[in-house]
Write an enzyme that holds these catalytic residues in place. Structure first.
Site, mmCIF file in Angstrom:
data_model
loop_
_atom_site.group_PDB
_atom_site.id
_atom_site.type_symbol
_atom_site.label_atom_id
_atom_site.label_comp_id
_atom_site.label_asym_id
_atom_site.label_seq_id
_atom_site.Cartn_x
_atom_site.Cartn_y
_atom_site.Cartn_z
ATOM 1 N N ASP A 8 0.872 -1.161 0.000
ATOM 2 C CA ASP A 8 0.000 0.000 0.000
ATOM 3 C C ASP A 8 0.916 1.220 0.000
ATOM 4 O O ASP A 8 2.069 1.138 0.431
ATOM 5 C CB ASP A 8 -0.894 -0.018 1.239
ATOM 6 C CG ASP A 8 -1.742 1.223 1.359
ATOM 7 O OD1 ASP A 8 -2.412 1.576 0.370
ATOM 8 O OD2 ASP A 8 -1.722 1.855 2.433
ATOM 9 N N ASP A 10 0.017 5.053 0.892
ATOM 10 C CA ASP A 10 -0.161 6.002 1.998
ATOM 11 C C ASP A 10 -0.191 5.272 3.336
ATOM 12 O O ASP A 10 -1.018 4.395 3.563
ATOM 13 C CB ASP A 10 -1.455 6.793 1.810
ATOM 14 C CG ASP A 10 -1.465 7.605 0.520
ATOM 15 O OD1 ASP A 10 -0.379 8.022 0.071
ATOM 16 O OD2 ASP A 10 -2.559 7.804 -0.046
ATOM 17 N N ASN A 55 -5.311 2.912 -3.364
ATOM 18 C CA ASN A 55 -6.582 3.597 -3.648
ATOM 19 C C ASN A 55 -6.296 5.093 -3.665
ATOM 20 O O ASN A 55 -5.747 5.625 -2.693
ATOM 21 C CB ASN A 55 -7.617 3.309 -2.555
ATOM 22 C CG ASN A 55 -8.134 1.890 -2.591
ATOM 23 O OD1 ASN A 55 -7.970 1.170 -3.559
ATOM 24 N ND2 ASN A 55 -8.773 1.479 -1.505
ATOM 25 N N GLN A 56 -6.638 5.751 -4.746
ATOM 26 C CA GLN A 56 -6.426 7.201 -4.866
ATOM 27 C C GLN A 56 -7.718 7.870 -5.318
ATOM 28 O O GLN A 56 -7.813 8.448 -6.397
ATOM 29 C CB GLN A 56 -5.263 7.488 -5.820
ATOM 30 C CG GLN A 56 -3.918 7.025 -5.299
ATOM 31 C CD GLN A 56 -3.528 7.719 -4.009
ATOM 32 O OE1 GLN A 56 -3.710 8.931 -3.839
ATOM 33 N NE2 GLN A 56 -3.000 6.952 -3.063
ATOM 34 N N CYS A 103 -11.630 -2.590 -8.876
ATOM 35 C CA CYS A 103 -10.198 -2.489 -8.557
ATOM 36 C C CYS A 103 -9.942 -1.889 -7.180
ATOM 37 O O CYS A 103 -8.869 -2.091 -6.615
ATOM 38 C CB CYS A 103 -9.456 -1.698 -9.635
ATOM 39 S SG CYS A 103 -10.033 -0.019 -9.927
#
Length: 179
Positions: A8, A10, A55-56, A103
């Site tokens: 991951d 962040d 995840n953004q 996703c």
């Protein structure tokens, strides 16, 4: 087949919600966590194939453009490479939270797609994250899971930092090769 480590971004590689950073919306907001660069170097030298799965949703929500996300990742990859680490590929879900895309973690699609593209044996690989959605994605993809923080939750193991996790993974790999 290769052994992979899915990271991951962040909270594992870079700071979030600190005094310096609330969100990473431009390269100047990106600050590596202590030991993260060294951890990725150790994993690379240990023979693991490294991937970033992140995840953004800020892109989907309009807080930043996809081009800026690419600039952030380019900056990140340059720094990791300069420190001796190598990220094979970055996969980012840019959809809004709760949009229902396949996703976005906790879904395993990013991990599974990367594994297929790069001949990764998921049963011999690891997902490293700092939130339950990361651990759930790793489990759903069939990887072992490592949690960065002080509460393992449902992860297979936990460590205070990526550096500690990397040292443990390399020692485990070396132990396995002795037998």
């Amino acid at each position: 087949m290769y052994q992979g480590v899915f990271l991951d971004r962040d909270g594992v590689i870079n700071e979030v919600l600190s005094k310096r950073v609330k969100f990473v919306n431009e390269p100047g907001d990106f600050h590596f966590l202590p030991g993260a660069l060294e951890g990725m170097r150790i994993l690379t030298e240990g023979g693991f194939k490294l991937f970033v799965v992140t995840n953004q949703g800020g892109v989907g929500l309009g807080y930043m453009k996809n081009q800026m996300l690419e600039e952030i990742h380019s900056h990140m990859l340059k720094e990791i490479s300069a420190a001796g680490g190598e990220i094979v590929e970055v996969s980012a879900c840019i959809h809004k939270p709760h949009e229902g895309c396949l996703c976005r973690k906790p879904g395993p699609k990013m991990i599974m797609d990367l594994a297929k593209r790069h001949s990764i044996n998921l049963k011999q690989s690891y997902m490293i994250g700092d939130r339950e959605v990361d651990i759930e994605a790793g489990r759903a993809a069939g990887t072992k899971t490592l949690f960065i923080g002080d509460n393992a939750g449902m992860a297979d193991n936990y460590f205070p930092s990526l550096l500690n996790a990397a040292e443990w993974l390399v020692s485990q790999k070396q132990s396995d090769q002795l037998f």
